[in-house]
Write a protein that holds these residues in place. Structure first.
Motif, PDB file in Angstrom:
ATOM      1  N   ILE A   1       0.835  -1.204   0.000  1.00  0.00           N
ATOM      2  CA  ILE A   1       0.000   0.000   0.000  1.00  0.00           C
ATOM      3  C   ILE A   1       0.868   1.252   0.000  1.00  0.00           C
ATOM      4  O   ILE A   1       1.806   1.366   0.789  1.00  0.00           O
ATOM      5  N   LEU A   2       0.554   2.171  -0.896  1.00  0.00           N
ATOM      6  CA  LEU A   2       1.259   3.453  -0.986  1.00  0.00           C
ATOM      7  C   LEU A   2       0.430   4.527  -0.290  1.00  0.00           C
ATOM      8  O   LEU A   2      -0.727   4.754  -0.637  1.00  0.00           O
ATOM      9  N   ILE A   3       1.021   5.201   0.681  1.00  0.00           N
ATOM     10  CA  ILE A   3       0.355   6.278   1.423  1.00  0.00           C
ATOM     11  C   ILE A   3       0.957   7.599   0.975  1.00  0.00           C
ATOM     12  O   ILE A   3       2.172   7.817   1.069  1.00  0.00           O
ATOM     13  N   ILE A   4       0.105   8.497   0.455  1.00  0.00           N
ATOM     14  CA  ILE A   4       0.575   9.785  -0.067  1.00  0.00           C
ATOM     15  C   ILE A   4      -0.072  10.900   0.739  1.00  0.00           C
ATOM     16  O   ILE A   4      -1.286  11.127   0.657  1.00  0.00           O
ATOM     17  N   ASP A   5       0.735  11.575   1.551  1.00  0.00           N
ATOM     18  CA  ASP A   5       0.238  12.669   2.393  1.00  0.00           C
ATOM     19  C   ASP A   5       1.395  13.618   2.659  1.00  0.00           C
ATOM     20  O   ASP A   5       2.518  13.161   2.933  1.00  0.00           O
ATOM     21  N   ASP A   6       1.138  14.925   2.570  1.00  0.00           N
ATOM     22  CA  ASP A   6       2.227  15.887   2.794  1.00  0.00           C
ATOM     23  C   ASP A   6       2.668  15.933   4.247  1.00  0.00           C
ATOM     24  O   ASP A   6       3.750  16.438   4.574  1.00  0.00           O
ATOM     25  N   GLU A   7       1.862  15.400   5.161  1.00  0.00           N
ATOM     26  CA  GLU A   7       2.233  15.341   6.579  1.00  0.00           C
ATOM     27  C   GLU A   7       2.885  13.990   6.863  1.00  0.00           C
ATOM     28  O   GLU A   7       2.216  12.953   6.859  1.00  0.00           O
TER      29      GLU A   7
ATOM     30  N   ASN B   1       5.876   3.845 -10.433  1.00  0.00           N
ATOM     31  CA  ASN B   1       6.574   3.332 -11.615  1.00  0.00           C
ATOM     32  C   ASN B   1       7.595   2.250 -11.276  1.00  0.00           C
ATOM     33  O   ASN B   1       7.921   1.408 -12.112  1.00  0.00           O
ATOM     34  N   ALA B   2       8.098   2.277 -10.036  1.00  0.00           N
ATOM     35  CA  ALA B   2       9.190   1.365  -9.665  1.00  0.00           C
ATOM     36  C   ALA B   2       8.717   0.105  -8.950  1.00  0.00           C
ATOM     37  O   ALA B   2       9.427  -0.900  -8.933  1.00  0.00           O
ATOM     38  N   ASP B   3       7.531   0.141  -8.351  1.00  0.00           N
ATOM     39  CA  ASP B   3       7.095  -0.962  -7.501  1.00  0.00           C
ATOM     40  C   ASP B   3       5.671  -1.377  -7.843  1.00  0.00           C
ATOM     41  O   ASP B   3       4.924  -0.614  -8.457  1.00  0.00           O
ATOM     42  N   HIS B   4       5.311  -2.597  -7.462  1.00  0.00           N
ATOM     43  CA  HIS B   4       3.926  -3.040  -7.628  1.00  0.00           C
ATOM     44  C   HIS B   4       3.118  -2.560  -6.433  1.00  0.00           C
ATOM     45  O   HIS B   4       3.392  -2.927  -5.294  1.00  0.00           O
TER      46      HIS B   4
END
Length: 449
Positions: free
Chosen positions: A7-13, A45-48
């Protein structure tokens, strides 16, 4: 051992990223964190990645959350995205869902809610991928099979309706392939990568159906089935078999479908009965009839397109061997085809398929590869339906449909016996003439028979 979901978590904090990562890793997931769109795209782009948790705002990022959602949908729409925000509003949520986000969670959210949403998102998208894989591997027909004017017109209507969002009512006799038509509409539509879900109207119970269609509750309690169907097609088979109470629930759902803007599904219903007659008899709600019949489409009976029988027979033979993973060497001679084309086919293409598969099995045991006239069942040779009790055909239908087929076959045979004379037929079978007329209409019997 199953591979852990990433799981990719995208948050500026960064603290939010670490907090969510800790929770997910405790639950057995692996995680990646990104504080801006450049880092996120590099990781994608680099990981599944199996799922993305994406903050809306992303302060200081080249792309904000909505713009990054657009990018993910364009580059890899098979990855589910859950949008999160501490400054959410309904417009942002609606925008995110329309772009393709699986769900929208407003901070602060409970851990249980996050975990439930992640679990359902991964399951739903895994099922979508399975559907895509099946489609890619399948050799099944991508149109309704036939060369007759009726079928050419039907396929044109299917393609036209695939591009609309309207509710559709599919009519036609038992066994004509109404569910197939609904699937073709779905498969040719922009919804084809989402779920096609069939519900049999006669199996619906009031309490369960009410819960199933409840989309107005808090997002944390939204019904799982509606979440899974979201974006796809809901097909209700034989809608006349809904009782009045269930009809009211379904009507309420249709009338309030957009109360929760995240619910986006198409409704297609079917019936083999005369729905207008059900309305006039008080057995079906008129308002519901008006709501589900925005775009009507009729599927012709096999008796009205007998020129399609040779191509259907060829398809059923090939499909049988494709199903068992073997190459077909079975052919059918002209005399046998003439007999098949002389029959009235009360069970329509479903009955024809059953007969062909029965003949193939018989031929396999006899070590022959040509369907000849002498192999054709006696009721077809004599050009009238078998009213005795062909269990090998009837067993493929539910009890109600089997009873309707028996009644249809019986009445057709009696009409033939009395040369189409309604009064004599009614007198012999013990029905009032008006009642017989209603029964003919109910069963879809053409008096030309």
């Amino acid at each position: 051992m199953a591979k852990k979901k990433n799981i990719l978590i995208i948050d500026d904090e960064i603290d939010i990223c670490k907090l969510i990562s800790g929770v997910l890793e405790d639950e057995g997931y692996t995680t990646n964190n990104a504080q801006n769109s450049d880092n996120a795209i590099a990781i994608l782009n680099a990981d599944h990645i199996d799922l993305v948790i994406l903050d809306v705002w992303l302060e200081g990022s080249k792309l904000d959350g909505i713009e990054l959602l657009h990018y993910i949908q364009k580059e890899n729409s098979s990855v589910p995205v859950i949008i999160i925000s501490g400054h959410g509003n309904i417009d942002t949520a609606v925008t995110a869902i329309r772009i393709g986000a699986y769900d929208y969670l407003e901070k602060p959210f409970k851990t249980e809610r996050l975990m439930h949403t992640i679990k359902r998102a991964i399951e739903t998208y895994s099922l979508k991928q399975e559907i895509t894989d099946i489609k890619n591997k399948s050799n099944y027909a991508n149109e309704y099979i036939g060369i007759s004017p009726a079928v050419i017109n039907l396929n044109q209507t299917i393609l036209k309706l695939s591009e609309t969002k309207s509710r559709i009512l599919i009519t036609g006799s038992i066994g004509v392939g109404k569910e197939l038509v609904s699937r073709l509409i779905h498969n040719n539509s922009p919804r084809s990568n989402f779920l096609f879900t069939r519900i049999n109207a006669n199996a619906l119970k009031l309490d369960n159906f009410e819960q199933m269609l409840n989309s107005k509750s808090d997002a944390n309690d939204t019904n799982d089935l509606i979440k899974q169907i979201n974006g796809g097609t809901l097909f209700v088979n034989e809608i006349t078999e809904m009782n009045i109470d269930v009809q009211r629930v379904f009507l309420n759902f249709i009338n309030n479908k957009y109360a929760n803007k995240s619910d986006d599904l198409r409704i297609i219903v079917s019936t083999s009965k005369d729905l207008k007659s059900y309305v006039s008899l008080g057995l079906f709600l008129e308002e519901l009839y008006n709501r589900v019949s925005v775009e009507p489409i009729h599927v012709p009976s096999l008796i009205d397109r007998k020129e399609d029988i040779p191509i259907l027979v060829k398809y059923f033979i090939e499909d049988y061997y494709r199903t068992i993973g073997e190459e077909s060497n079975v052919i059918i001679d002209n005399d046998a085809l003439i007999l098949l084309q002389s029959y009235s086919w009360p069970g329509n293409i479903k009955e024809l398929r059953n007969i062909i598969e029965k003949l193939i099995l018989q031929m396999s045991s006899d070590n022959v590869n040509t369907i000849t006239a002498d192999l054709i069942p006696i009721e077809i040779k004599e050009n009238h339906p078998n009213i005795i009790n062909d269990n090998e055909v009837l067993i493929s239908f539910n009890m109600k449909d089997a009873r309707d087929i028996f009644e249809r076959n019986y009445i057709i045979s009696q009409l033939a016996r009395f040369n189409g004379n309604i009064s004599k037929t009614a007198d012999f079978i013990g029905m009032e003439r008006t009642a017989l007329h209603r029964k003919l209409k109910y069963l879809g019997i053409d008096k030309r028979l």
